[in-house]
Design a protein around this motif. Sequence first.
Motif, PDB file in Angstrom:
ATOM      1  N   ASP A  89       0.855  -1.284   0.145  1.00  0.00           N
ATOM      2  CA  ASP A  89      -0.613  -0.437   0.024  1.00  0.00           C
ATOM      3  C   ASP A  89       0.889   1.303  -0.132  1.00  0.00           C
ATOM      4  OD1 ASP A  89       1.283  -0.706   2.353  1.00  0.00           O
ATOM      5  OD2 ASP A  89      -0.915  -0.023   3.597  1.00  0.00           O
ATOM      6  N   LEU A  90       2.059   1.133  -0.592  1.00  0.00           N
ATOM      7  CA  LEU A  90       3.393   2.173  -0.872  1.00  0.00           C
ATOM      8  C   LEU A  90       3.826   2.597   0.357  1.00  0.00           C
ATOM      9  CD1 LEU A  90       1.495   3.821  -4.019  1.00  0.00           C
ATOM     10  CD2 LEU A  90       3.000   1.914  -3.591  1.00  0.00           C
ATOM     11  N   GLN A  91       3.302   2.158   1.451  1.00  0.00           N
ATOM     12  CA  GLN A  91       4.633   2.960   3.134  1.00  0.00           C
ATOM     13  C   GLN A  91       5.616   2.487   3.145  1.00  0.00           C
ATOM     14  OE1 GLN A  91       2.508   4.784   4.675  1.00  0.00           O
ATOM     15  NE2 GLN A  91       0.304   4.186   3.806  1.00  0.00           N
ATOM     16  N   ASN A  92       6.247   3.517   3.146  1.00  0.00           N
ATOM     17  CA  ASN A  92       7.659   3.023   3.954  1.00  0.00           C
ATOM     18  C   ASN A  92       7.862   2.849   4.652  1.00  0.00           C
ATOM     19  OD1 ASN A  92       8.206   5.012   1.809  1.00  0.00           O
ATOM     20  ND2 ASN A  92       8.820   7.066   3.482  1.00  0.00           N
ATOM     21  N   VAL A  93       8.984   1.327   4.880  1.00  0.00           N
ATOM     22  CA  VAL A  93       9.122   0.603   5.733  1.00  0.00           C
ATOM     23  C   VAL A  93      10.657   0.226   6.167  1.00  0.00           C
ATOM     24  CG1 VAL A  93       9.261  -1.819   6.067  1.00  0.00           C
ATOM     25  CG2 VAL A  93       7.239  -0.894   5.141  1.00  0.00           C
ATOM     26  N   ASN A  94      11.062   0.523   6.767  1.00  0.00           N
ATOM     27  CA  ASN A  94      12.190   0.151   7.510  1.00  0.00           C
ATOM     28  C   ASN A  94      12.672  -0.574   8.234  1.00  0.00           C
ATOM     29  OD1 ASN A  94      13.283   3.385   6.764  1.00  0.00           O
ATOM     30  ND2 ASN A  94      12.511   3.681   8.878  1.00  0.00           N
ATOM     31  N   ILE A  95      13.578  -2.133   7.789  1.00  0.00           N
ATOM     32  CA  ILE A  95      13.715  -3.212   8.438  1.00  0.00           C
ATOM     33  C   ILE A  95      15.039  -3.105   8.407  1.00  0.00           C
ATOM     34  CG2 ILE A  95      13.238  -5.208   7.348  1.00  0.00           C
ATOM     35  CD1 ILE A  95      11.074  -4.507   5.860  1.00  0.00           C
ATOM     36  N   THR A  96      15.515  -3.943   9.567  1.00  0.00           N
ATOM     37  CA  THR A  96      16.620  -4.177   9.596  1.00  0.00           C
ATOM     38  C   THR A  96      16.551  -5.765   9.429  1.00  0.00           C
ATOM     39  OG1 THR A  96      17.610  -2.695  10.991  1.00  0.00           O
ATOM     40  CG2 THR A  96      18.942  -4.085  10.558  1.00  0.00           C
ATOM     41  N   LEU A  97      17.644  -6.430   8.715  1.00  0.00           N
ATOM     42  CA  LEU A  97      17.689  -8.652   8.808  1.00  0.00           C
ATOM     43  C   LEU A  97      19.000  -8.668   9.054  1.00  0.00           C
ATOM     44  CD1 LEU A  97      15.934 -10.763   7.267  1.00  0.00           C
ATOM     45  CD2 LEU A  97      17.391 -10.405   5.213  1.00  0.00           C
ATOM     46  N   ARG A  98      19.243  -9.665  10.240  1.00  0.00           N
ATOM     47  CA  ARG A  98      20.678 -10.150  10.830  1.00  0.00           C
ATOM     48  C   ARG A  98      20.302 -11.458  10.140  1.00  0.00           C
ATOM     49  NH1 ARG A  98      21.829 -13.178  15.173  1.00  0.00           N
ATOM     50  NH2 ARG A  98      23.859 -12.595  15.752  1.00  0.00           N
ATOM     51  N   ILE A  99      22.184 -11.582   9.916  1.00  0.00           N
ATOM     52  CA  ILE A  99      22.083 -13.221   8.767  1.00  0.00           C
ATOM     53  C   ILE A  99      23.768 -13.249   9.692  1.00  0.00           C
ATOM     54  CG2 ILE A  99      22.633 -14.284   7.022  1.00  0.00           C
ATOM     55  CD1 ILE A  99      21.244 -11.154   5.769  1.00  0.00           C
ATOM     56  N   THR A 176      14.846  -8.046  12.695  1.00  0.00           N
ATOM     57  CA  THR A 176      15.596  -7.832  14.381  1.00  0.00           C
ATOM     58  C   THR A 176      14.786  -6.208  14.001  1.00  0.00           C
ATOM     59  OG1 THR A 176      17.424  -6.756  13.612  1.00  0.00           O
ATOM     60  CG2 THR A 176      17.645  -9.151  14.393  1.00  0.00           C
ATOM     61  N   HIS A 177      14.293  -5.251  13.137  1.00  0.00           N
ATOM     62  CA  HIS A 177      13.842  -4.258  13.829  1.00  0.00           C
ATOM     63  C   HIS A 177      12.808  -3.832  12.210  1.00  0.00           C
ATOM     64  CE1 HIS A 177      13.952   0.102  14.800  1.00  0.00           C
ATOM     65  NE2 HIS A 177      14.126   0.629  13.035  1.00  0.00           N
ATOM     66  N   LEU A 178      11.393  -3.545  12.627  1.00  0.00           N
ATOM     67  CA  LEU A 178      10.801  -3.152  11.560  1.00  0.00           C
ATOM     68  C   LEU A 178       9.689  -1.666  11.991  1.00  0.00           C
ATOM     69  CD1 LEU A 178       8.788  -3.610   8.934  1.00  0.00           C
ATOM     70  CD2 LEU A 178       7.422  -5.512  10.812  1.00  0.00           C
ATOM     71  N   THR A 179       9.968  -1.044  11.256  1.00  0.00           N
ATOM     72  CA  THR A 179       8.973   0.970  11.745  1.00  0.00           C
ATOM     73  C   THR A 179       8.480   1.461  10.534  1.00  0.00           C
ATOM     74  OG1 THR A 179      11.091   1.194  11.381  1.00  0.00           O
ATOM     75  CG2 THR A 179       9.985   0.660  13.694  1.00  0.00           C
ATOM     76  N   PHE A 180       7.960   2.153  10.865  1.00  0.00           N
ATOM     77  CA  PHE A 180       6.870   2.821   8.980  1.00  0.00           C
ATOM     78  C   PHE A 180       7.470   3.841   9.285  1.00  0.00           C
ATOM     79  CE2 PHE A 180       4.731  -1.133  10.552  1.00  0.00           C
ATOM     80  CZ  PHE A 180       4.918  -1.701   9.671  1.00  0.00           C
TER      81      PHE A 180
END
Length: 277
Positions: A89-99, A176-180
Amino acid sequence: MGQVAVMAKLFESIGKLGLALAIGGGVVNSALFNVDAGHRAVIFDRFRGVQDDVVGEGTHFLIPWVQKPIIFDCRSRPRNVPVITGSKDLQNVNITLRILFRPVTNQLPRIFTSIGEDYDERVLPSITTEVLKAVVARFDAGELITQRELVSRQVSEDLTERASTFGLILDDVSLTHLTFGKEFTEAVEMKQVAQQEAERARFVVEKAEQQKQAAIISAEGDSQAALLIANSLMASGDGLVELRKLEAAEDIAFQLSRSRNVTYLPSGQGTLLQLPQ
């Protein structure tokens, strides 16, 4: 003079021997290399290029100035990759992925030849961004919150498959991190406030409805009681009224008997009262 010449020759021989030993030690030392625990080595030959064999842990020989060992850490190592992308739905998403990643041991020669020693810097950020953008675009912002486990599992499966083409093994992939964005966060807060107001209004309506039902039931009960009394009067005449009068008189007499300001005088008898002069 003869003794001096002999001593000079002796020292000269010792010096040559020491020099030879030093040169020999240097050659031997340059012909040895160590591979620590959890590491592997790839041999680069100046004449034949990168060798296909992977050298395991321990001390090994090589040809000095012709062969060179390249040491790789094959233990699992963590890496955090932050990505900014958009939802369905075209919302900006900040994601941090730990690998947690490590190279496939038998593919180290190919990794070194095609990517280099810094393979993680060259591969992981790009494929992580690619996979996250593709997966997140399938979900709305609300679904990213409510179905976070599904999103994480889909990212893990796609990223593991993508990394395997580069000779990498992913032991663990987690969000590990999910914000809008600010606008979406404010919209969510406004929605929560509206839902709370709707719940409060629904409670007020339900309470009024219950009070209305209680009043109707009470009125129906009073009507039924009046009907029963009317039927009793019609069936018994004034007997019921007289009974109610007797019950009322009995109750009044009981209440008066408990009062100190009331005195009973027997009827038909003369009674003298001491009145104040």
